[in-house]
Design a protein around this motif. Structure first.
Motif, mmCIF file in Angstrom:
data_model
loop_
_atom_site.group_PDB
_atom_site.id
_atom_site.type_symbol
_atom_site.label_atom_id
_atom_site.label_comp_id
_atom_site.label_asym_id
_atom_site.label_seq_id
_atom_site.Cartn_x
_atom_site.Cartn_y
_atom_site.Cartn_z
ATOM 1 N N GLU A 20 0.829 -1.197 0.000
ATOM 2 C CA GLU A 20 0.000 0.000 0.000
ATOM 3 C C GLU A 20 0.870 1.257 0.000
ATOM 4 N N PRO A 21 0.385 2.293 -0.692
ATOM 5 C CA PRO A 21 -0.837 2.346 -1.499
ATOM 6 C C PRO A 21 -0.630 1.764 -2.883
ATOM 7 N N TYR A 22 -1.706 1.212 -3.463
ATOM 8 C CA TYR A 22 -1.674 0.733 -4.830
ATOM 9 C C TYR A 22 -2.984 1.136 -5.500
ATOM 10 N N VAL A 23 -3.108 0.870 -6.803
ATOM 11 C CA VAL A 23 -4.210 1.390 -7.612
ATOM 12 C C VAL A 23 -5.092 0.230 -8.068
ATOM 13 N N LYS A 24 -6.415 0.434 -7.991
ATOM 14 C CA LYS A 24 -7.396 -0.536 -8.471
ATOM 15 C C LYS A 24 -8.243 0.127 -9.550
ATOM 16 N N CYS A 25 -8.341 -0.532 -10.695
ATOM 17 C CA CYS A 25 -9.152 0.004 -11.784
ATOM 18 C C CYS A 25 -10.627 -0.125 -11.417
ATOM 19 N N ALA A 26 -11.380 0.970 -11.567
ATOM 20 C CA ALA A 26 -12.796 0.977 -11.200
ATOM 21 C C ALA A 26 -13.680 0.458 -12.318
ATOM 22 N N CYS A 28 -12.571 -2.243 -14.646
ATOM 23 C CA CYS A 28 -12.231 -3.614 -15.013
ATOM 24 C C CYS A 28 -12.524 -4.558 -13.845
ATOM 25 N N GLY A 29 -12.892 -5.770 -14.184
ATOM 26 C CA GLY A 29 -13.131 -6.782 -13.165
ATOM 27 C C GLY A 29 -14.577 -7.248 -13.185
ATOM 28 N N PRO A 30 -14.925 -8.268 -12.393
ATOM 29 C CA PRO A 30 -13.951 -9.072 -11.638
ATOM 30 C C PRO A 30 -13.202 -10.050 -12.525
ATOM 31 N N PRO A 31 -12.006 -10.530 -12.105
ATOM 32 C CA PRO A 31 -11.315 -10.206 -10.860
ATOM 33 C C PRO A 31 -10.769 -8.781 -10.880
ATOM 34 N N PRO A 32 -10.447 -8.222 -9.718
ATOM 35 C CA PRO A 32 -9.977 -6.833 -9.687
ATOM 36 C C PRO A 32 -8.661 -6.676 -10.434
ATOM 37 N N PHE A 33 -8.542 -5.544 -11.113
ATOM 38 C CA PHE A 33 -7.326 -5.244 -11.872
ATOM 39 C C PHE A 33 -6.500 -4.286 -11.015
ATOM 40 N N LEU A 34 -5.386 -4.780 -10.456
ATOM 41 C CA LEU A 34 -4.573 -4.018 -9.509
ATOM 42 C C LEU A 34 -3.212 -3.710 -10.106
ATOM 43 N N LEU A 35 -2.709 -2.521 -9.831
ATOM 44 C CA LEU A 35 -1.405 -2.070 -10.328
ATOM 45 C C LEU A 35 -0.630 -1.415 -9.208
ATOM 46 N N CYS A 36 0.673 -1.615 -9.216
ATOM 47 C CA CYS A 36 1.518 -0.870 -8.292
ATOM 48 C C CYS A 36 1.670 0.560 -8.821
ATOM 49 N N LEU A 37 2.194 1.441 -7.994
ATOM 50 C CA LEU A 37 2.293 2.847 -8.393
ATOM 51 C C LEU A 37 3.240 3.035 -9.574
ATOM 52 N N GLN A 38 4.304 2.239 -9.671
ATOM 53 C CA GLN A 38 5.258 2.387 -10.774
ATOM 54 C C GLN A 38 4.602 2.051 -12.119
ATOM 55 N N CYS A 39 3.865 0.926 -12.166
ATOM 56 C CA CYS A 39 3.190 0.549 -13.415
ATOM 57 C C CYS A 39 2.066 1.529 -13.745
ATOM 58 N N PHE A 40 1.399 2.066 -12.733
ATOM 59 C CA PHE A 40 0.333 3.029 -12.971
ATOM 60 C C PHE A 40 0.885 4.323 -13.577
ATOM 61 N N THR A 41 2.033 4.796 -13.074
ATOM 62 C CA THR A 41 2.621 6.026 -13.619
ATOM 63 C C THR A 41 3.145 5.828 -15.036
ATOM 64 N N ASP A 52 -6.674 5.427 -19.392
ATOM 65 C CA ASP A 52 -7.563 6.529 -19.045
ATOM 66 C C ASP A 52 -8.785 6.069 -18.246
ATOM 67 N N HIS A 53 -8.791 4.810 -17.777
ATOM 68 C CA HIS A 53 -9.897 4.336 -16.961
ATOM 69 C C HIS A 53 -9.891 5.027 -15.601
ATOM 70 N N THR A 54 -11.073 5.140 -15.005
ATOM 71 C CA THR A 54 -11.148 5.663 -13.637
ATOM 72 C C THR A 54 -10.537 4.657 -12.678
ATOM 73 N N TYR A 55 -10.045 5.129 -11.548
ATOM 74 C CA TYR A 55 -9.306 4.254 -10.643
ATOM 75 C C TYR A 55 -9.559 4.658 -9.196
ATOM 76 N N GLU A 56 -9.152 3.768 -8.290
ATOM 77 C CA GLU A 56 -9.243 4.009 -6.852
ATOM 78 C C GLU A 56 -7.871 3.792 -6.228
ATOM 79 N N ILE A 57 -7.566 4.589 -5.222
ATOM 80 C CA ILE A 57 -6.330 4.410 -4.460
ATOM 81 C C ILE A 57 -6.645 3.512 -3.277
ATOM 82 N N MET A 58 -6.007 2.358 -3.220
ATOM 83 C CA MET A 58 -6.247 1.392 -2.160
ATOM 84 C C MET A 58 -5.212 1.578 -1.059
ATOM 85 N N THR A 59 -5.678 1.928 0.124
ATOM 86 C CA THR A 59 -4.791 2.133 1.260
ATOM 87 C C THR A 59 -5.558 1.881 2.550
#
Length: 437
Positions: A20-26, A28-41, A52-59
């Motif tokens: 944490e923190p990491y990013v979850k695509c709002a 895509c899914g299920p299953p949830p599509f999760l990315l670390c901050l490096q891949c997200f940037t 350009d999909h909307t996303y959530e910060i998971m923390t």
């Protein structure tokens, strides 16, 4: 992954462990599509996922029970206590790294031990052990006046043929081990090879006796004589903990009975704590910040569920509205459910075939020996209690001999309609009288 807050899937971009923190695509899914901050940037894209999909910060950086403790620290504290043991606060503080020994002890005692919120959970292991000691299986060791069930009676079958007065079984494990010794006779004119061969056979027999005694010791120490009663005690746990109990049963041969019970109770306690944390996280996700609002939220959630059930009920009524008899039976069934009783009237299908009315058990011999669920089964399958008790005894006896029972074996034992056999077999499996092979 949603069942355990400590387990997270790897990053879909670099497959690294997510922290944490990491990013979850709002989107895509299920299953949830999760990315670390490096891949997200870097704007990582994969199949349907676009940058350009909307996303959530998971923390978990928000307070739950104490303003000075985040949710992540709460989970880290529980994990540290499980790893280091209750009372080893210095080791717990060293593992957490963010709180002192005094802070860990004070917070844990205040919010997880002395908190009235968890009064209904399994936090008090001492009370759980006392309750377990009040109702245990039939003891294995001989008593001054042990029960003496008649041979092949229901109690005798429940006790697996155990004879308490002799502290022995009618049929032992590896019951024919002595047959290998019946023709062996040591004589003076035996050759050295023949003598050594006979000695080897005796050694093998001794090893089989040791295995028999080892199994009897496990049964004696853990109180497994009356297996059906033991299974009833298991059902005091929630369904998830029952599955865990079944998995952890293999460790009973390693641990003693008290240690094994504490082992299971600690896992049941962990399940309760995780469920409470998940409930608090649900409140936080809904924007609730105090328990007064939480009670209002629970009431509204219950009301919404009841409204949904009413809509479902209306759709069912519309299916039977053309048949007055079917509609009347459905209404009677719903009335039984609303009054807290088990429904005894089946709802006929609209396939054109009428279902037979339930059997009236009044005055039939053997009815007083049935519990409520068994009476309901006999009414539904139109089976007299005496016949049901005979079929049940035959299936349970065969299951104890074989260590499990398949549906095909049950149908070979019970020469009645295959559909009735299937219902009886499924009922006995569900109630814990027999187990699947």
């Amino acid at each position: 992954f949603a069942d355990d807050p400590f387990d997270k899937p790897p990053c879909r971009g670099c497959s690294s462990y997510l922290t944490e923190p990491y990013v979850k695509c709002a989107e895509c899914g299920p299953p949830p599509f999760l990315l670390c901050l490096q891949c997200f940037t870097r704007g990582f894209e994969y199949k349907k996922h676009q940058s350009d999909h909307t996303y959530e910060i998971m923390t978990s950086d928000f307070p739950v029970l104490d303003p000075n403790w985040t949710a992540q620290e709460e989970m880290s504290l529980l994990e540290a206590v499980m790893d280091c043991g209750f009372g080893n606060w210095q080791d717990v503080a060293n593992q957490m790294c963010t709180k002192s020994k005094e802070e860990c002890e004070k917070h844990y005692m205040k919010h997880f031990i002395n908190n009235p919120l968890f009064a209904s959970t399994l936090l008090n292991l001492k009370q759980a052990e006392e309750a377990q000691q009040n109702e245990t299986a039939i003891p294995f060791h001989p008593a001054d006046d042990p029960p003496r069930p008649t041979f092949d009676s229901l109690l005798s079958r429940d006790m697996a043929g155990y004879m308490p007065a002799r502290a022995d079984f009618v049929e032992e494990f590896d019951n024919y081990a002595e047959w290998d010794l019946r023709d062996i006779d040591f004589v003076e004119d035996d050759s050295d090879i023949l003598h050594a061969l006979k000695i080897a056979v005796v050694d093998i027999y001794h090893s089989r006796l040791k295995e028999r005694q080892r199994r009897k010791k496990i049964i004696r120490d853990h109180g497994l004589i009356n297996l059906r009663k033991f299974q009833i005690l298991e059902r005091r746990y929630p369904k998830e903990v029952q599955d865990l109990y079944e998995t952890m049963r293999r460790f009973a041969r390693i641990l003693g009975p008290v240690e094994h019970d504490k082992f299971i109770e600690s896992h049941a306690l962990e399940f309760e704590l995780r469920r409470e944390i998940k409930r608090l996280q649900e409140y936080r996700a809904a924007g609730i910040t105090n328990f007064c609002s939480a009670r209002t939220y629970d009431n509204l959630k219950k009301t919404r569920e009841e409204e949904r059930l009413k809509r479902t009920m209306l759709s069912e009524v519309l299916q039977y509205i053309q048949d007055s008899s079917a509609c009347q039976q459905w209404l009677s069934r719903q009335a039984d459910i609303d009054s807290g009783l088990s429904p005894t009237v089946p709802v006929p299908s609209n396939s054109g075939r009428r279902s037979a009315p339930p059997l009236n058990l009044t005055g039939l011999p053997g009815t007083e020996k049935l519990n409520e669920k068994e009476k309901e089964l006999c009414q539904m399958v139109r089976l007299v209690p005496g016949a049901y008790l005979e079929y049940k005894a035959a299936l349970v006896n065969e299951c104890n001999k074989q260590g499990g029972l398949r549906l095909a074996q049950a149908r070979a034992l019970i020469k009645i309609d295959v559909n009735k056999t299937r219902k009886i077999y499924d009922f006995l499996i569900r109630e814990g009288y027999i187990t699947k092979a």
